[in-house]
Design a protein around this motif. Structure first.
Motif, PDB file in Angstrom:
ATOM      1  N   VAL A  43      38.348  87.467  45.276  1.00  0.00           N
ATOM      2  CA  VAL A  43      37.830  88.169  46.453  1.00  0.00           C
ATOM      3  C   VAL A  43      38.508  87.658  47.719  1.00  0.00           C
ATOM      4  O   VAL A  43      38.926  88.440  48.577  1.00  0.00           O
ATOM      5  CB  VAL A  43      36.290  88.037  46.543  1.00  0.00           C
ATOM      6  CG1 VAL A  43      35.772  88.491  47.889  1.00  0.00           C
ATOM      7  CG2 VAL A  43      35.629  88.814  45.417  1.00  0.00           C
ATOM      8  N   ARG A  47      41.252  90.056  50.022  1.00  0.00           N
ATOM      9  CA  ARG A  47      40.803  90.389  51.374  1.00  0.00           C
ATOM     10  C   ARG A  47      41.819  89.994  52.429  1.00  0.00           C
ATOM     11  O   ARG A  47      41.732  90.431  53.574  1.00  0.00           O
ATOM     12  CB  ARG A  47      39.475  89.689  51.669  1.00  0.00           C
ATOM     13  CG  ARG A  47      38.318  90.297  50.893  1.00  0.00           C
ATOM     14  CD  ARG A  47      37.018  89.711  51.304  1.00  0.00           C
ATOM     15  NE  ARG A  47      36.832  89.892  52.745  1.00  0.00           N
ATOM     16  CZ  ARG A  47      35.842  89.362  53.427  1.00  0.00           C
ATOM     17  NH1 ARG A  47      34.953  88.628  52.823  1.00  0.00           N
ATOM     18  NH2 ARG A  47      35.730  89.568  54.720  1.00  0.00           N
ATOM     19  N   GLN A  48      42.786  89.180  52.057  1.00  0.00           N
ATOM     20  CA  GLN A  48      43.769  88.710  53.027  1.00  0.00           C
ATOM     21  C   GLN A  48      44.889  89.718  53.210  1.00  0.00           C
ATOM     22  O   GLN A  48      45.371  90.291  52.231  1.00  0.00           O
ATOM     23  CB  GLN A  48      44.383  87.392  52.561  1.00  0.00           C
ATOM     24  CG  GLN A  48      43.435  86.246  52.602  1.00  0.00           C
ATOM     25  CD  GLN A  48      44.151  84.965  52.227  1.00  0.00           C
ATOM     26  OE1 GLN A  48      45.339  84.807  52.463  1.00  0.00           O
ATOM     27  NE2 GLN A  48      43.412  84.053  51.657  1.00  0.00           N
TER      28      GLN A  48
END
Length: 162
Positions: A43, A47-48
């Motif tokens: 996750v 998300r980066q």
């Protein structure tokens, strides 16, 4: 999320799991907990921004794929070099030794070599790629260990009093 925080999270996760491998652990107690750290790492990684280098999209994707494959191979190797046994009441235990530590070291060397190759090619690989590779390693180790322990539990027979 900052690069420093990513490094701290990766280092803490790897250190915690690595140190734990040298103590006997109940495999049944690893069940759900064994999936938590890899899920958190995945996750955080996806998300980066910049998981793939925008200037070298294809080469970056190939290097990421190779890094994840290295993680999967190391996880499988780690599980197969981990001792698994049942105690007198049928509880399954696992404990890593120096062979498992060697698999870890080999995986780190391969990852560092891949980072060097990427740098030589001018491809930026951030900490997200490392997070995905570590997550793949932990998932493979958990899955293979669970599979091995199920096979061991099936061979364990409780004597019937009679």
């Amino acid at each position: 999320m900052s690069g420093l925080l990513n490094i701290v999270v990766i280092t803490a996760a790897v250190a915690w799991v690595f140190i734990r491998q040298f103590t006997a652990q109940r495999v049944t107690s690893e069940g759900k907990k064994g999936w938590l750290i890899p899920v958190v790492l995945v996750v955080m990684a996806v998300r980066q921004p910049g998981l793939l280098d925008s200037g070298h999209h294809t080469a970056s994707a190939v290097l990421l794929g190779v890094e994840v494959l290295i993680g999967l191979a190391c996880g499988v190797g780690w599980s197969w070099t981990t001792r698994i046994w049942t105690d007198a009441d049928g509880t399954v235990w696992s404990k890593g030794g120096w062979a498992a530590a060697g698999v870890w070291l080999g995986g780190m060397v391969l990852r560092l070599g891949l980072m060097g190759l990427a740098a030589a090619m001018g491809i930026h690989q951030g900490s997200a790629a490392t997070m995905l590779s570590v997550a793949a390693m932990l998932l493979a180790r958990t899955g293979v260990t669970a599979w091995r322990s199920q096979a061991l539990q099936q061979t364990y027979r409780v004597p019937v009093a009679g």
